[in-house]
Write a protein that holds these residues in place. Structure first.
Motif, PDB file in Angstrom:
ATOM      1  N   ILE B 156      67.592  64.134 -28.155  1.00 42.95           N
ATOM      2  CA  ILE B 156      67.931  65.173 -29.133  1.00 42.95           C
ATOM      3  C   ILE B 156      68.543  66.391 -28.436  1.00 42.95           C
ATOM      4  O   ILE B 156      69.471  67.010 -28.953  1.00 42.95           O
ATOM      5  CB  ILE B 156      66.682  65.587 -29.965  1.00 42.95           C
ATOM      6  N   PHE B 157      68.043  66.685 -27.238  1.00 45.09           N
ATOM      7  CA  PHE B 157      68.618  67.788 -26.470  1.00 45.09           C
ATOM      8  C   PHE B 157      70.087  67.498 -26.134  1.00 45.09           C
ATOM      9  O   PHE B 157      70.959  68.365 -26.268  1.00 45.09           O
ATOM     10  CB  PHE B 157      67.806  68.024 -25.192  1.00 45.09           C
ATOM     11  N   GLN B 158      70.354  66.266 -25.730  1.00 44.43           N
ATOM     12  CA  GLN B 158      71.749  65.871 -25.456  1.00 44.43           C
ATOM     13  C   GLN B 158      72.604  66.043 -26.708  1.00 44.43           C
ATOM     14  O   GLN B 158      73.742  66.517 -26.650  1.00 44.43           O
ATOM     15  CB  GLN B 158      71.810  64.400 -25.013  1.00 44.43           C
ATOM     16  N   MET B 159      72.020  65.657 -27.834  1.00 39.59           N
ATOM     17  CA  MET B 159      72.743  65.793 -29.103  1.00 39.59           C
ATOM     18  C   MET B 159      73.069  67.256 -29.376  1.00 39.59           C
ATOM     19  O   MET B 159      74.187  67.595 -29.775  1.00 39.59           O
ATOM     20  CB  MET B 159      71.881  65.222 -30.238  1.00 39.59           C
ATOM     21  N   ALA B 160      72.083  68.119 -29.117  1.00 39.07           N
ATOM     22  CA  ALA B 160      72.289  69.544 -29.355  1.00 39.07           C
ATOM     23  C   ALA B 160      73.444  70.074 -28.509  1.00 39.07           C
ATOM     24  O   ALA B 160      74.268  70.855 -28.974  1.00 39.07           O
ATOM     25  CB  ALA B 160      71.006  70.312 -29.053  1.00 39.07           C
ATOM     26  N   VAL B 161      73.522  69.618 -27.249  1.00 41.32           N
ATOM     27  CA  VAL B 161      74.566  70.111 -26.354  1.00 41.32           C
ATOM     28  C   VAL B 161      75.926  69.507 -26.722  1.00 41.32           C
ATOM     29  O   VAL B 161      76.947  70.186 -26.707  1.00 41.32           O
ATOM     30  CB  VAL B 161      74.206  69.791 -24.884  1.00 41.32           C
ATOM     31  N   LEU B 162      75.939  68.234 -27.087  1.00 38.81           N
ATOM     32  CA  LEU B 162      77.217  67.555 -27.334  1.00 38.81           C
ATOM     33  C   LEU B 162      77.768  67.825 -28.740  1.00 38.81           C
ATOM     34  O   LEU B 162      78.945  67.590 -29.000  1.00 38.81           O
ATOM     35  CB  LEU B 162      77.064  66.042 -27.096  1.00 38.81           C
ATOM     36  N   GLU B 163      76.932  68.317 -29.633  1.00 44.55           N
ATOM     37  CA  GLU B 163      77.346  68.713 -30.982  1.00 44.55           C
ATOM     38  C   GLU B 163      78.221  67.679 -31.684  1.00 44.55           C
ATOM     39  O   GLU B 163      79.381  67.959 -32.015  1.00 44.55           O
ATOM     40  CB  GLU B 163      78.078  70.067 -30.924  1.00 44.55           C
ATOM     41  N   PRO B 164      77.669  66.492 -31.951  1.00 42.07           N
ATOM     42  CA  PRO B 164      78.482  65.460 -32.601  1.00 42.07           C
ATOM     43  C   PRO B 164      78.681  65.745 -34.089  1.00 42.07           C
ATOM     44  O   PRO B 164      77.984  66.581 -34.670  1.00 42.07           O
ATOM     45  CB  PRO B 164      77.623  64.201 -32.420  1.00 42.07           C
ATOM     46  N   LYS B 165      79.631  65.028 -34.686  1.00 45.05           N
ATOM     47  CA  LYS B 165      79.834  65.129 -36.134  1.00 45.05           C
ATOM     48  C   LYS B 165      78.954  64.135 -36.857  1.00 45.05           C
ATOM     49  O   LYS B 165      78.530  64.370 -37.977  1.00 45.05           O
ATOM     50  CB  LYS B 165      81.300  64.834 -36.473  1.00 45.05           C
ATOM     51  N   LEU B 166      78.729  63.008 -36.195  1.00 39.91           N
ATOM     52  CA  LEU B 166      77.870  61.981 -36.776  1.00 39.91           C
ATOM     53  C   LEU B 166      76.828  61.582 -35.739  1.00 39.91           C
ATOM     54  O   LEU B 166      77.174  61.109 -34.655  1.00 39.91           O
ATOM     55  CB  LEU B 166      78.692  60.743 -37.159  1.00 39.91           C
ATOM     56  N   ALA B 167      75.569  61.792 -36.095  1.00 45.49           N
ATOM     57  CA  ALA B 167      74.491  61.408 -35.183  1.00 45.49           C
ATOM     58  C   ALA B 167      73.761  60.205 -35.756  1.00 45.49           C
ATOM     59  O   ALA B 167      73.358  60.218 -36.922  1.00 45.49           O
ATOM     60  CB  ALA B 167      73.531  62.569 -34.989  1.00 45.49           C
ATOM     61  N   ILE B 168      73.645  59.172 -34.929  1.00 43.49           N
ATOM     62  CA  ILE B 168      72.926  57.973 -35.346  1.00 43.49           C
ATOM     63  C   ILE B 168      71.607  57.962 -34.585  1.00 43.49           C
ATOM     64  O   ILE B 168      71.598  57.922 -33.350  1.00 43.49           O
ATOM     65  CB  ILE B 168      73.740  56.707 -35.007  1.00 43.49           C
ATOM     66  N   LEU B 169      70.504  58.046 -35.306  1.00 45.42           N
ATOM     67  CA  LEU B 169      69.198  58.035 -34.650  1.00 45.42           C
ATOM     68  C   LEU B 169      68.610  56.640 -34.799  1.00 45.42           C
ATOM     69  O   LEU B 169      68.233  56.243 -35.895  1.00 45.42           O
ATOM     70  CB  LEU B 169      68.251  59.061 -35.278  1.00 45.42           C
TER      71      LEU B 169
END
Lengths: 437, 254
Positions: B156-169
């Motif tokens: 989730i931290f990586q997601m926060a930094v990379l700021e994607p448009k679509l996040a698949i969890l």
């Protein structure tokens, strides 16, 4: 002995070598040693793959080549001294171009007290007697053909002594530069290094080139650590892509002495590196770390041999190999714990990474134990990059080549974490990454 | 934003996805639920471009581009992020170094200027407010020796930094205790925005107590067999997946 009517070009080109004047020629004992070694080499020829030590490295192609012996113009060949610089290395420096000492490129002013650092050529011309023992050494093993050739023809090299108790704080840099000449030439370098009792030495051995060439270089290095001596020895090998580089090191460790070796091999077309270490004094310790990264059609063969022959000695060896494209790597690590060397602690790990289906790495760890209460471990693997890790990195945005390079560098990193010179360690990582295709 | 039409995919010669269709608009959170073996993780892997997943039919359009034609790194740069069910340990690669390399690789692909180390550290400090992970984890090798919860938080931290448009969890809740689940969910919720969409793949309704979806879809045998709002998840929790299978297909469509 059957004498072939048409000798190999490699051997044929050496027929006249006996008559060539070398530094120290005219000293009866030296002339004899050189002549005998040359005769033995000419009679035996190059080892073939039936010789165990050369099983994975065929010299047939080398045998068909002709090399001029020595470079008469080495003293005046242009070379940009800036290329000699290594980050974190700013001590005395001895530079050889095509096997010949170059005072103009070296840095020998104001040597620290206790350090003797001279080109072998000067010692041989002035007074070779102190080197008589070292230079008279006989190499009897069938696999040591190049050591015999080197003994016959080496006219230059490093003479380094650290006096007992002296602590040389700045690293001493030994540079071996290959520079193109009008044809292919062979050069031979002999290094004699001794670290006195309780003394400390940092040594950086750097092999480099400035333009493509196909020379053959041989180096024979004798390193002696007296009791309680400490040695940090770093080797960065970045020889010309199609050159042949054959090195043989022997390392003798006295009681409580400690040596740490870090090797990064990137260059050369055909590269051979033999290291024979003997733990001769009680409680001696040796750490060896090495990595090779090969690409194209590079062929590199490392032969590590460590002999424990005193009480409570320790050796730890961590080696990594990476081969891409059509490259071929060989690693043989032999540890012998001799009779009576009780309390020895020896470990050897060799992991290899194949980056292409056409690359090949052969690894052969060997362990022979003749003593009691010995701790010994060894392991070797050959594998490929972890596909899951590769996908993980790519899924975060790293392009394939970058992800591959990052994982490869990580695979090699374990080898350098113990290198105390942090600046140099970073440089090694960068050099390694830059070498990956 | 994302339009999946009639997607068929095969893994090791076995058909897993059999005509999956789904449309996700900007800012929406879609939960994909389903029994084991329904194809949930296959969907995440196909969307992120993992090797070994062969698409035999159908299309995936992301922001007007044919997503399936892109390499994994191109999908990442386009704004697709997969939070792995099993984040991979990468010994020897420093977590922070890796993240900066990844961010800069994405920015480079998008023609944006790369961040220097000062700018990157500033960004990291900012993002740590969203998903707290310790300094120690930041400086360790990627996921190496991380606990299950630490790995998921790192995702989730990586997601926060990379700021994607679509996040698949992908089953981000698996292996998490309730405290870790809350922390991870808070991180995800902090990242919800009007132009960021989420595909939350999960086996259990529990995660959806914390990450409230706009839509819930039930995936069974490679297709979406039922869609609804968040109350569908509660019904599933109550009756189990068998409930969907037992119902008349006509009733499901109604």
């Amino acid at each position: 002995m059957s004498q072939s009517p048409a000798p190999l070009p490699f051997i044929d080109a050496l027929r006249d070598a006996a008559g060539v004047r070398l530094p120290g020629s005219g000293q009866a004992w030296l002339d004899t040693v050189r002549r005998e070694n040359l005769e033995t080499f000419l009679a035996d020829g190059l080892p073939d793959t039936r010789t165990e030590a050369w099983k994975y490295t065929a010299l047939r192609a080398l045998g068909q080549r002709r090399f001029a012996q020595g470079d008469p113009d080495a003293a005046t060949r242009a070379f940009d001294p800036r290329a000699l610089g290594l980050p974190g290395v700013d001590g005395p420096r001895l530079v050889f171009v095509n096997g010949v000492f170059r005072a103009d490129l070296s840095r020998l002013d104001g040597l620290p007290a206790g350090l003797t650092l001279q080109p072998l050529s000067q010692v041989l011309e002035r007074d070779p007697e102190p080197l008589r023992f070292a230079l008279s050494r006989r190499y009897r093993e069938a696999g040591d053909a190049f050591a015999r050739l080197n003994t016959a023809l080496a006219g230059d090299g490093v003479m380094l002594r650290v006096a007992a108790g002296a602590r040389i704080s700045k690293p001493v840099q030994l540079c071996f530069v290959g520079v193109p000449a009008s044809g292919d030439l062979a050069w031979h370098v002999r290094n004699v290094i001794e670290v006195g009792e309780g003394a400390r030495l940092d040594l950086v051995e750097h092999h480099l080139h400035d333009a493509p060439h196909k020379h053959l270089g041989t180096l024979v290095t004798d390193l002696v650590l007296q009791n309680d001596a400490h040695l940090q020895h770093v080797q960065l090998q970045n020889a010309a892509e199609e050159s042949v580089l054959i090195r043989r090191g022997s390392l003798h460790l006295g009681a409580r002495s400690q040596a740490a070796l870090h090797v990064l091999e990137l260059g050369g077309g055909l590269v051979r590196h033999d290291l024979h270490a003997e733990m001769r004094g009680d409680q001696a310790r040796l750490d060896t770390r090495g990595v090779f990264v090969l690409r194209g059609r590079q062929h590199l063969d490392t032969q590590l041999s460590i002999r424990h022959q005193a009480l409570n000695t320790a050796s730890e060896s961590i080696w990594r190999g990476v081969a891409d494209e059509r490259a071929r790597g060989v690693f043989r690590g032999a540890i012998v714990v001799a009779e009576g060397a009780d309390g020895s602690d020896a470990s050897l790990s060799n992991k290899n990474l194949l980056l292409s289906s056409l690359a090949e790495i052969d690894t052969k760890p060997e362990l022979e134990i003749y003593a009691d209460e010995v701790k010994a471990a060894h392991g070797a693997t050959v594998g490929q990059l972890d596909e899951r890790a590769l996908f993980y990195l790519r899924s975060r945005g790293l392009p394939y080549a970058e992800a591959r390079a990052l994982l490869t560098a990580a695979f090699c990193r374990a080898v350098f974490t113990s290198l105390p010179n942090e600046t140099l360690r970073d440089h090694f990582s960068e050099a390694l990454l830059a070498h990956l295709p | 934003m994302l339009k999946i039409e009639n997607l068929h995919a095969r893994v090791e010669g076995k058909d897993i996805l059999k005509g999956l269709s789904l449309t996700v608009n900007p800012g929406e959170v879609h939960a994909i639920m389903g029994p084991n073996g329904a194809g949930k993780s296959t969907l995440g892997n196909v969307l992120s471009g993992r090797d070994g997943y062969e698409v035999t039919e159908g299309s995936v359009i992301f922001e007007g581009r044919d997503l399936l034609a892109l390499e994994p790194e191109e999908r990442a740069a386009a704004g697709v992020f997969l939070a792995f069910q099993y984040p991979v340990e990468i010994p020897g690669v420093n977590n922070t170094y890796f993240l900066r390399a990844a961010l800069n690789a994405q920015r480079k692909q998008r023609g944006e200027p790369e961040l220097d180390s000062m700018q990157f550290l500033k960004l990291v400090r900012e993002k740590l407010k969203i998903m707290q992970i310790s300094d120690e984890l930041l400086h360790r090798a990627v996921n190496e020796g991380f606990s299950g919860g630490e790995k998921k938080r790192n995702e989730i931290f990586q997601m926060a930094v990379l700021e994607p448009k679509l996040a698949i969890l992908d089953e981000t809740d698996s292996g998490l205790d309730i405290d870790a689940l809350k922390q991870v969910s808070q991180g995800v919720n902090a990242l919800r925005s009007a132009d960021r969409s989420f595909l939350v793949i999960t086996h259990y309704q529990r995660l959806l107590d914390y990450i409230e979806p706009d839509f819930v879809h039930v995936l069974a045998e490679g297709r979406i067999v039922e869609s609804g709002d968040k109350t569908l998840a509660l019904k599933l929790e109550e009756h189990g997946y068998a409930w969907v299978a037992e119902r008349d297909p006509a009733e499901v469509r109604a």
